[in-house]
Structures are given as C-alpha cells and as structure tokens.
Design a protein around this motif. Structure first.
Motif, short mmCIF file in Angstrom:
data_model
loop_
_atom_site.label_atom_id
_atom_site.label_comp_id
_atom_site.label_asym_id
_atom_site.label_seq_id
_atom_site.Cartn_x
_atom_site.Cartn_y
_atom_site.Cartn_z
N GLN A 227 141.30 82.69 38.84
CA GLN A 227 141.90 83.77 38.07
C GLN A 227 141.85 85.06 38.90
OE1 GLN A 227 138.12 83.68 35.52
NE2 GLN A 227 138.81 85.79 35.31
N ASN A 293 131.16 82.13 38.26
CA ASN A 293 131.63 82.49 36.92
C ASN A 293 133.14 82.71 36.85
OD1 ASN A 293 129.24 82.28 35.62
ND2 ASN A 293 128.67 84.43 35.89
N ARG A 295 137.02 81.47 36.90
CA ARG A 295 137.73 80.24 36.53
C ARG A 295 138.69 79.80 37.62
NH1 ARG A 295 137.17 78.97 30.90
NH2 ARG A 295 135.57 80.46 30.30
N ASN B 75 129.68 87.09 26.11
CA ASN B 75 128.35 87.07 26.74
C ASN B 75 128.47 87.20 28.26
OD1 ASN B 75 127.12 86.81 24.28
ND2 ASN B 75 126.93 84.57 24.40
N GLY B 76 129.38 88.07 28.68
CA GLY B 76 129.51 88.35 30.11
C GLY B 76 130.44 87.41 30.85
N ILE B 77 130.88 86.33 30.23
CA ILE B 77 131.76 85.40 30.93
C ILE B 77 133.21 85.72 30.58
CG2 ILE B 77 132.41 82.97 31.17
CD1 ILE B 77 129.45 82.35 30.55
N PRO B 78 134.00 86.07 31.61
CA PRO B 78 135.38 86.46 31.31
C PRO B 78 136.28 85.27 30.99
CG PRO B 78 134.94 86.58 33.69
CD PRO B 78 133.66 86.18 33.03
N VAL B 80 137.25 83.70 28.27
CA VAL B 80 136.87 82.63 27.34
C VAL B 80 137.97 82.52 26.28
CG1 VAL B 80 135.19 81.95 25.56
CG2 VAL B 80 134.41 82.99 27.71
N MET D 90 125.98 76.04 34.41
CA MET D 90 126.67 77.12 33.73
C MET D 90 125.80 77.69 32.63
SD MET D 90 129.26 78.73 34.34
CE MET D 90 129.78 80.24 33.56
N SER D 92 124.40 80.78 31.19
CA SER D 92 124.71 82.18 31.40
C SER D 92 123.46 82.87 31.94
CB SER D 92 125.11 82.81 30.08
OG SER D 92 125.25 84.19 30.25
N GLY D 94 123.41 86.08 32.98
CA GLY D 94 123.53 87.53 32.90
C GLY D 94 123.94 88.17 34.20
N ASN D 95 124.64 87.41 35.00
CA ASN D 95 125.03 87.91 36.31
C ASN D 95 126.25 88.82 36.27
OD1 ASN D 95 123.34 87.34 38.35
ND2 ASN D 95 124.11 85.28 38.71
N GLU D 96 126.94 88.81 35.13
CA GLU D 96 128.18 89.59 35.08
C GLU D 96 127.86 91.05 34.81
OE1 GLU D 96 131.31 88.74 35.59
OE2 GLU D 96 130.59 86.77 36.20
N GLU D 97 128.69 91.89 35.39
CA GLU D 97 128.53 93.32 35.10
C GLU D 97 129.33 93.68 33.88
OE1 GLU D 97 129.72 95.26 38.65
OE2 GLU D 97 127.72 95.12 39.52
#
Lengths: 378, 478, 168, 97
Positions: A227, A293, A295, B75-78, B80, D90, D92, D94-97
């Motif tokens: 993506q 993370n 896709r 929860n931070g995961i784009p 979804v 997978m 989660s 918490g690595n995403e900003e």
C-alpha cells in the motif's frame, strides 16, 4: 532509406526506435502485446551506476545522463535518489572499495559511508548489523509506465511506427539478406532488424536463422508492492546481499516495492509462487522492519532474460545482413535502455558507437570469453 | 440510531456485552459481536476517512469486506477493513487522512511457520452455496474445511428478512435469516466440517495434486488450508455506477444497508432514495419501511420493473413511488449525502432536461446489480468469460460446477448472479461432485446431483430463468 | 414499449388488469365465506400457496405458473395469505354492506382487534377507515407473517390492500 | 452537462471519469495502459469496484464490445495482507506512530 524493424516493445526496443526515429531513420516497431507489457512494467524501477567493471559503469553513466535529459524534456518521473548498498562483512567492504575506486575513476561519485550516515539517508532501515554502506547519490529510479509511454509517444512524434498486438511470426532472409518480417498483421518489408525481444530473443534469433548460439534464458523473478505510504519514506534503492540479494525502495506513487533474488528457471512460466511470497516477507522487514505492518497489495513475476555472465548481448550479427541484437539484459534492461538506444542507433547509422559496446559482444559466448559477472541486482 | 423494535428481527436478544471503543479519542458505545463500522454508524459517524490526494470523504459502501472504502487505522494498524472487523473493548480507531507514516525504530520481525489445516475439500465462502456444499460434501463422507471472511456464517442470507420463493423443500416461505440459522445448525452438527470465520482466502494455488488455500484469520494469523478439491463460493459484490458525488458517504450498496439494519440493527438513515427496481432494490425498500425508515422513491432506468412484481406491489401499497425510465444524476452534500437529484431519461438513456427532481435524503442506496466475485478463480488461472446475463465475468464450468482446473469447483453467485435458492442447489451439486471426484462419495450420490439439477431446471424454467439460462449456455462446457 | 404491462411499469395492478389475469369470484361466492385472491400475475418460480392449501384449491401447472384459485374448493382458511412469500394473497368476504379483507401485515405496530386503522389502496393512498376484526399474530401464523382482517365499506373491497396503524 | 470531475470511478486511487475519458481521447484505449497510467484497480480494493465501470466507459468510447476488453490479471494476494502476517508474526507491538 533503409526500413528498420525493431522487434519488442519493451523499454529497450522503444528506446532504440526512439533514438533511430530521432535521427531521422525510418523505423517500425512490433510488440506482440502492448508497450511495456513484457518485462518493463514488471521491473523494480532502479537505475544505478554502481557496477564492478569499466564498461557497465560508463554505459550506465551515459544512461543516467540520458534519463535526466529525457525525463526533463518528456516530463516523466526520474529521481536521483541514490543507491544504498548495505554491507555486513569486511569482505563485502573490501569488494566494494575496489568497485568504488573504479566508479570514481569514471566520475561516478560513489563513496563508502558509515551505518549512521546510511540511517540518515534511509531512516527506516535497520542498521544493527550493518558495518558500512556504499552510497551513490546520482543513481536513481524512474517510473516504468510513464517512461516507456513517454519514449513511445516521442518516437511516434519523430515518425516511428509502433504496432501493438502485432507478433512477429517469421523473418524473411534471402541469401543472407533480410527482406522483411511476417507478422499476424501481414508482411512488412525490412532491410534491418533489431532483436530487442529480451526474454523471447532466442525465438527471434531462430527465425532469423543466426548461426551462433547466444544463450539467453528466461528466469522467473518476482516482486511485491505494498500500500502507498508517505512520500519520501524510502528515497534510495536499498540493497542487501546479506538478505537474499534483497532490494527495497518506494515508487513514485508511494508504494514500497521490493524483492529478493530467489529465482526460478529457466522457464517461461510466470505463476507467482507462495514460497517466494513467504521468503520475501520474511526478508524485507529484516532490512526495513516497519514493513511488517504494511499491507502487500500485489506480487507479480517477470523475466530476467539472463546470459551466463549476466551481461547483455548487444551488437551486430555479422552473418546476416543486417541483424542487430540488444537482449539478454539479465535484469538491467530498464536502467540501461537509454544508452542502449543510443548505442544501437549509432551502430546502425555510423557503424560504430562512442560507448564501450565491445563488452557486450554477442559472439563472446561462442568464443568462451565470458565477462566478469555483472552485479545482478535491482 | 439503533433499532429497538422490529416486526421480524429481535436485536435486543442478539446484542452482546456492551463495550467502549474510541473513535479519534472519543468514547463510543458498542456491542460485542458487531463490526467496527456498525458501531460507528450507530453513533452517527458516517465519514470514516479522507482520501490522501483529493481529500474526499469516504464512508462505507459494500459492508462485506470487498470495496476497501471503510479502511481505518485500528490499534495503530493502518488499512483495516472495519466492516468485517469486530469491535473489542478499548479499541483505538482513527481516520486515515494521508498515506501512513512508518516508524523509524521498529524491530525486525521474527517468524514462525503458518498453521496448517488438512481436509478433503476446502470450501471458500459460508453463504447459501458454501453451506449447502459443506453439508452435502460432509454427508458424502468428505472432511470439509469451510472458511468465511465474515464474523458469521450465512453470507447474504443473514440479512434477508423476506420469505423465499421456490418450493417448500427449498425453503420457500421461510425467511432468509431463518434459512441461515437452519443451515448453520446443520453445518455445526456435522463433526467432519471444520469452520473458520473471519478468515480471508488470499490465494488459491495448485500444489502438486493438492490445492492450497492460504488464509488470514482476524487480520493476524496465517493459515494454510490443503485439500484435494476446492469449492469457491465467494458470492458477489455490488456494482457501482458513475454519477456525480457517487463516492459521497451515504451512497451505499443495497447490501450494506441490509447489513446495517438487518444484521446489526443500526438504522442506515432517515430518508432513502433507492436506485434500481430489481429484486434487491424492491426488497430493500420494504425492509427499510420495516425498520422505520422513509423510502422517498425507487428510480429505475429501464422502462419496467426488473424484479418480481409482487415485491413492487408490497412497497407501492405502502406509498413508495417507483419511477421507471429515471436515473440518478447527482448526490449532493458537503460531507455526506443531503440530496439526490434524479431525472427522466429518453430512449437513448440521456437525461431529459427539465425533468429533474430533487429528493431530500440522507442515504442513496445503489441496487444496480451484482457481479460475481471471481478473484480467486481468476488468480489461480481458471478460464473466464464475460457473460452479461450472469452479471459480468464468470468462469467456464461444467454441469457439475467444476471449472477448467480439475478439482476446483464454483457455486452460487460467484458462478453467476442468480438467487439464493439456485445457489443452494448449485452448492449441493458442487459439494457432491467434489466428493465424487476425489473418490470419497459412493456412486449413489450421483442421483442427488441429478435431483438437484432437475430442481434447478424447474426453477429456471420461467421467464426470469430464461436470461440466466442464456448465460449458462455460454459458460457450461462438458 | 407497448408490450410492457402496466403493472410492470407502475408496480401495482389495477382491478381491470387483475381481471385479465384471473377471474374474480362471483358476488354470491364472496358472500358465502372468505375467498382467497392471488394478485400474482407474473410467472415466477414459487409454489408454497399450492403446497400449503389443504383442499388443493390452488392450481398451478408448473412451479413457474400463475396461481389460480378454484373458488369452490377454497374454504377461506387463510393459510395461503400466511405463507405467500410475495405477500400477494388476500381474502375477501362480503358481509352485509361491509367487506372483510384479509391481508398480511409485517409492520409495527400490529393492530389490535377492534382497532380503527387507515385504509390504503394499492398505491398507498388513504381511502378511508376500517376496523380490525381478526388478527393472526406472527407466532400463530403458518408463514411467520401476521395477518389481519379488516372490515370496511363494501365498495373499497377491491381497492384496499394495506392499512396504516396510527396511535397517539 | 454533468461534471465528470466529480464522478469517481476508482474510489481507492480517486480517479475520475474525466481523467479516464481524457486518456482515452488521447488515444490510450488499452485497459492495461489505462490501469497503469491512472493506477485504476491498483488500490486496496484491487479493482473490484472500478474495473466494470472502466470497461463500460471504454466500450462506450471505443465502440468495442465489453467482452472484447480483457479483464486485467488478478494478482496474489487477492486481499491486501500485512507483511508481518505472512511471516506468522502479527501481535500488535505498538510500533505504529
């Protein structure tokens, strides 16, 4: 004036047609599907000068000059965002030092940098085990879709005829002279034929009846794209030999494109493999961890039309008047294409070229004079 | 915005435990067992994202995980798919406005191999076709794996409050929701059927003599399903049509509206314009009235009503106008639908100036047809063909529902758009045929295939079946 | 264009059109006991009315045929009204100067016996008021559909096909 | 007439009817080229919503029959999947900003 036919509507064939038409030659190109449909649209966009031999360095230096010039004139995306080779062992560093010296000799400004500098250039990379990196900021990437269509458009403006969905079925040769080509749209007269069919070049060679063996074989290579993410996230092409010859970069439209060197072949089968998908998704996040993370939108396969030394066959086939070949790019066709267009155009028109075409001599395989294997990468 | 009473459905019993989710940091009440987007809609949230380049608002459209219009960061995961992801207490849900940024300090991932599940027949899709395929394949002796990407079995049956047509042994006179329950009970009763919900099939591959279906459960877990045969019963997806403002939140596929109000008891809006007077549009109009929503009109571009007359009569007598030879020109509104502009069209389908009508609506329902979901079949290399009578691209198959790849079968809407009744019969045929092909079913089962084929012929014998039969002629090869 | 029947252009059937599809019962028959009237003019694959009828009064040559009621065999039991998936069966009964029309009612609220309701014709227009005289609630209906019988002026018997319940 | 700038064909990549028609008017009539140049069908829905509309616009503007327009390939994975899922990891983190 001679009728020149170019077989193959990938970026190499289109560049050749473009350079010939630009010089006022009468050129017709045949593509069995649509422009770019073979390997060009499947390529990973990278353009680099970091090679380990004089010829490729010089040719790629010229190619980059042309990429820059044409992308400005024809308005398609080409960005000099550099190539960053991540190095993990002293051995690798030593090899690269030699290459860098050679590249510097020909004016390519590659230099060895520290892992920290590498992280500054590509902040998403993991440098835990990196000990140095080879960095050339003048390497880059271009958008294959826009590039090949821009070259095709310009070639047509200069008078080239481009026939899509036109498959060359046979080449008519009488007494060693080319008379024309038979296609599914009928016969076309030709005096000169350029075989730019890359993965399918052996078939064209058979049609022309060339007496020498030019061992080009198709290998399945696969890539993935994710993506889109924020622009500028991974500017350079990042390479790691440590990780299955992996490459990663961000495309012009934002997706992250990448691949590894797991190849299959020789084969004309392009079915994507699950094995590859698993390997590539294991590997790429080792280099850019945040990819895990993201896709994956698609994976696809294309050919590396490989020769035994991973260098293309570019030149004139002496026994047939007049047949030229520019094929077997082993994964480098996209990046080399502008220079190849120039080389072939000069060769046809003047009988010689200012670029070191000798290196790509199609007869070298017959003679057993293989070149040093070109770095086959991105 | 949540329905508390309904003439057919009982939501009070169905709703799970109350939980709290957070939308852009604001707490929102939700119930366990409902999807994120349903909870947001119930709280009045229609705009789920803004597109990165043109900054256009995005709302849900298909509500069954296909159109990608409902992507949010959870929860931070784009990215979804919030229409098929269930709420969990404390979930943090964010709108996406730009392309995501990645962290610079992420750690490399460790990997483990995928979970592996083996069976005789893998069935993808737990709608009427897939459920019937599973029941029959299991009864014929096969070990069956059944996957569906939605959180519940039943496919589109779970939102059909109307009673089915056909013969009583084919569940005629029974409501779709009830049929879903009956079939689910049957499936769960059988020990040789293993069910995987919230599991998307992401690829279908030939692996030697086996078929490999790679699945992803709950956005998290990779599972490899292997079997000797595969039945693809992935249903259909709603067609979109071009008109101004067609991407405005509030322009929903008919099925999405049914999911909102009939599956989750969420009122889709207050005033609705329906585009399309086929069965889906007509049934939707009636269901909206049952949910207490006003239907302003149904517009239909054809000169006649395409669905069953009796469905039209049901809504006409409740005061809903049906405007044939009319089309939608425009959806208007700032962030979401506020008005719909329709106009009459001439014989060449051009809008006739001066015939425009404006409806004050907050929802525009598109019921303009379905197209078969053939992605997996196309991806694995089954031969496909464009057959407008069956809704678009479909796969070539034989009379036992086997595609051009041996051991890969198709059933239901993914084989061509038709009815739930025919989907069930096709599912039965495919289930038995697959079990026969892999040498599990005894030859007596052939009779059951013949029986189902006869019932299909009967069902398709009328004027409505004629078009379908035309289409089937083009795709069935022996 | 002229081949498209009016009912498919408009979505409702007029009594005149209905008469071209089925014969309507005689006044004598209408006075004798309730009689089932199918308003199902289109060939669709559907047979529950035929299958449920205890006296085989619903005639149908094949599953796609239009249902025809043998009014003499019909005992007015209302099972067809309860089961019909298209909600296209009604019963009509003339009693004195009133007509009693039995119809499905799948909306809330379900009216109570004795309640006055607004009468709606086939295009939803309010044409008068009537009184609910019987209700078969959903639980007791053989087809999961509540049905109601509404008494109304006899001249409305062939117009009214739905009701609106208005409560304060 | 209608404002084709405001008619969205590809919801994922925000491509309008106007953009598609302009490209066809320039002579690009191959769905494969239209797809790549406008990135139609290359977003997260993977072409499910837009391709039928593109085919019908193309058929209308070029006079081709819809069945003469070949459906572009369906690529693996048929649903977008996070890379981390494919490697079996997978949770989660918490690595995403």
């Amino acid at each position: 004036m001679s009728d020149i036919v170019v077989i193959g509507g990938g970026i190499v064939g289109v560049s050749i047609a473009h350079e010939l038409a630009k010089r006022g030659e009468n050129v017709t190109l045949f593509e069995k599907r649509y422009i770019g449909s073979g390997s060009t649209f499947r390529c990973a966009t990278g353009i680099r000068q970091q090679f380990g031999d004089e010829a490729n360095i010089q040719v790629m230096k010229r190619s980059v000059e042309l990429w820059k010039k044409y992308s400005e004139e024809y308005e398609f995306p080409f960005d000099q965002t550099g190539y960053l080779f991540l190095l993990y062992s002293e051995e690798e560093v030593e090899d690269f030092k030699k290459n860098i010296a050679l590249q510097n000799k020909f004016g390519v400004p590659t230099r060895l940098i520290t892992p920290e500098e590498a992280k500054e250039i590509a902040p998403l990379i993991n440098i835990d085990e990196v000990i140095a990196a080879s960095w050339n900021p003048t390497d880059g990437k271009a958008d294959p879709f826009f590039a090949v269509t821009a070259f095709a458009r310009k070639a047509k403006e200069y008078g080239a005829k481009i026939y899509e969905y036109t498959e060359v079925k046979d080449i008519l040769v009488e007494k060693g002279e080319i008379k024309g080509v038979k296609t599914n749209r009928g016969f076309f007269k030709a005096d000169i034929v350029v075989n730019a069919a890359n993965a399918w070049a052996p078939l064209i060679n058979i049609m022309a009846g060339i007496p020498i063996d030019i061992p080009i074989r198709p290998y399945k290579h696969q890539s993935i794209i994710t993506q889109p993410i924020e622009r500028g996230s991974i500017k350079p092409m990042v390479i790691s030999f440590r990780h299955h010859d992996a490459y990663i970069t961000q495309t012009h439209h934002g997706g992250v494109i990448g691949g590894i060197g797991l190849e299959y072949g020789p084969t004309y089968d392009l079915t994507p493999t699950y094995e590859y998908l698993k390997e590539v998704t294991k590997t790429l996040p080792q280099i850019v961890p945040a990819l895990k993370n993201l896709r994956i939108l698609r994976m696809w396969a294309g050919y590396y039309a490989k020769t035994p030394d991973s260098n293309p066959a570019i030149g004139r086939i002496e026994e047939i008047d007049q047949l030229y070949i520019a094929a077997g790019f082993s994964g480098h066709g996209f990046m080399m294409s502008p220079a190849v267009g120039e080389m072939i155009a000069e060769l046809i028109i003047k009988g010689r070229t200012h670029l070191p075409i000798w290196w790509y001599d199609p007869y070298r395989f017959e003679r057993g004079e293989l070149r040093e294997k070109a770095i086959q990468m991105g | 915005m949540r329905l508390t009473e309904h003439p057919i459905l009982n939501f009070q019993e169905k709703r799970g435990r109350k939980v709290t989710i957070y939308f852009e940091g604001q707490p929102i009440e939700a119930y366990e067992g409902e999807t994120i987007v349903m909870a947001l809609h119930a709280a009045g949230i229609r705009v789920l994202a803004y597109t990165p380049n043109k900054h256009r608002p995005r709302g849900l459209f298909c509500a069954i995980g296909k159109c990608a219009s409902c992507l949010m960061t959870v929860n931070g995961i784009p990215n979804v798919r919030t229409c098929i992801t269930l709420v969990e207490d404390g979930m943090d849900i964010r709108m996406q406005r730009d392309k995501p940024k990645l962290p610079k300090d992420a750690k490399p991932s460790k990997w483990k191999d995928a979970k592996k599940v083996f069976g005789d027949i893998v069935i993808i899709g737990g709608g009427p076709a897939g459920l019937m395929a599973a029941i029959n394949a299991a009864d014929a002796g096969a070990k069956v794996i059944l996957l569906d990407e939605n959180p519940m079995l039943g496919g589109q049956l779970v939102k059909q409050t109307h009673k089915f047509f056909g013969k009583r042994e084919q569940f005629a006179g029974v409501r779709g929701v009830k049929i879903a329950e009956i079939l689910e009970d049957e499936v769960r009763k059988r020990e040789n059927i293993e069910i995987f919900l919230e599991t998307s099939a992401i690829m279908l591959l030939q692996d030697g003599d086996e078929k490999l279906v790679v699945g992803v459960r709950k956005n998290k877990e990779l599972i490899e399903f292997r079997g000797k045969a595969v039945i693809v019963a992935t249903g259909a997806m709603e067609k979109m049509i071009p008109f101004e403002g067609n991407d405005l939140p509030g322009v929903y596929g008919a099925g999405a509206i049914q999911t909102l109000m009939n599956t989750y008891g969420v009122k889709p809006g207050e005033r609705v314009l329906i585009v399309g007077a086929g069965n889906v549009g007509l049934i939707l109009a009636y269901q909206l009235i049952q949910a207490g929503v006003e239907v302003k009109a149904i517009v239909e571009a054809m000169p006649k009503i395409g669905g069953y007359f009796v469905h039209a009569a049901k809504v006409r007598r409740l005061g809903v106008p049906i405007l044939t030879r009319h089309t939608i020109l425009k959806a208007e509104g700032e962030e979401k639908v506020e008005k719909a502009v329709v106009a009459q069209i001439d014989e060449r389908w051009r809008p006739i100036p001066g015939t425009e009508k404006v409806f004050d609506v907050d929802v525009i329902a598109l019921a303009v047809g379905l197209r078969p979901s053939i992605e997996l079949l196309h991806q694995v290399g089954c031969q496909i063909k464009y057959v407008p009578e069956l809704g678009g691209h479909v796969v070539i198959r034989d009379s036992r529902m086997e595609t051009t790849i041996k051991g890969i079968f198709v059933a239901g809407d993914s084989a061509g758009i038709e009815e739930a009744t025919t989907a069930m019969l096709e599912g039965k045929i495919a289930g038995i045929a697959a079990a026969l092909e892999i040498g599990i079913a005894s030859p007596e089962w052939l009779k059951e295939i013949q029986k189902a084929q006869k019932e299909l012929d009967e069902f398709r014998a009328g004027p409505f079946g004629r078009k379908v039969l035309e289409g089937i002629k083009k795709v069935v090869v022996e | 264009m002229s081949e498209i029947p009016h009912y498919l252009r408009e979505g409702f059937i007029t009594v005149e059109e209905l008469k071209q599809v089925i014969e309507l019962p005689s006044e004598e028959r209408l006075r004798k006991r309730p009689v089932a009237i199918p308003e199902c003019p289109q060939e669709i694959p559907c047979t529950p009315c035929k299958e449920i009828c205890p006296t085989n009064a619903v005639l149908m040559e094949n599953p796609n045929a239009i249902p025809i009621v043998d009014y003499e065999k019909c005992i007015g039991c209302s099972l067809c009204v309860q089961i019909c998936p298209g909600l296209a069966f009604f019963m009509v009964h003339y009693v004195g100067d009133k007509a009693r029309v039995t119809m499905p009612h799948e909306l809330l609220p379900v009216p109570k016996i004795g309640e006055e309701v607004i009468l709606l014709n086939r295009i939803g227009e309010e044409v008068g008021r009537g009184k609910v005289i019987t209700v078969v609630p959903r639980e007791k209906s053989k087809g999961d559909t509540p049905i109601i019988t509404v008494e109304m002026p006899i001249e409305l018997a062939w117009d009214v096909r739905a009701v609106k319940v208005v409560r304060k | 007439m209608s404002d084709k700038k405001n008619i969205i064909i590809c919801r994922c990549n925000e491509v309008t009817q106007e953009e598609i028609e302009a490209l066809i008017d320039q002579g690009v009539t191959d769905i494969e080229m239209i797809k790549r140049l406008l990135r139609i069908g290359m977003g997260p829905c993977q072409g499910r919503t837009c391709l039928p509309m593109v085919i019908s616009i193309l058929a209308r503007k070029t006079g081709k029959k819809p069945d003469e327009i070949k459906l572009p390939a369906t690529r693996i994975p048929v649903r977008p999947v996070p890379a981390g899922v494919l490697v079996g990891e997978m949770e989660s983190d918490g690595n995403e900003e």
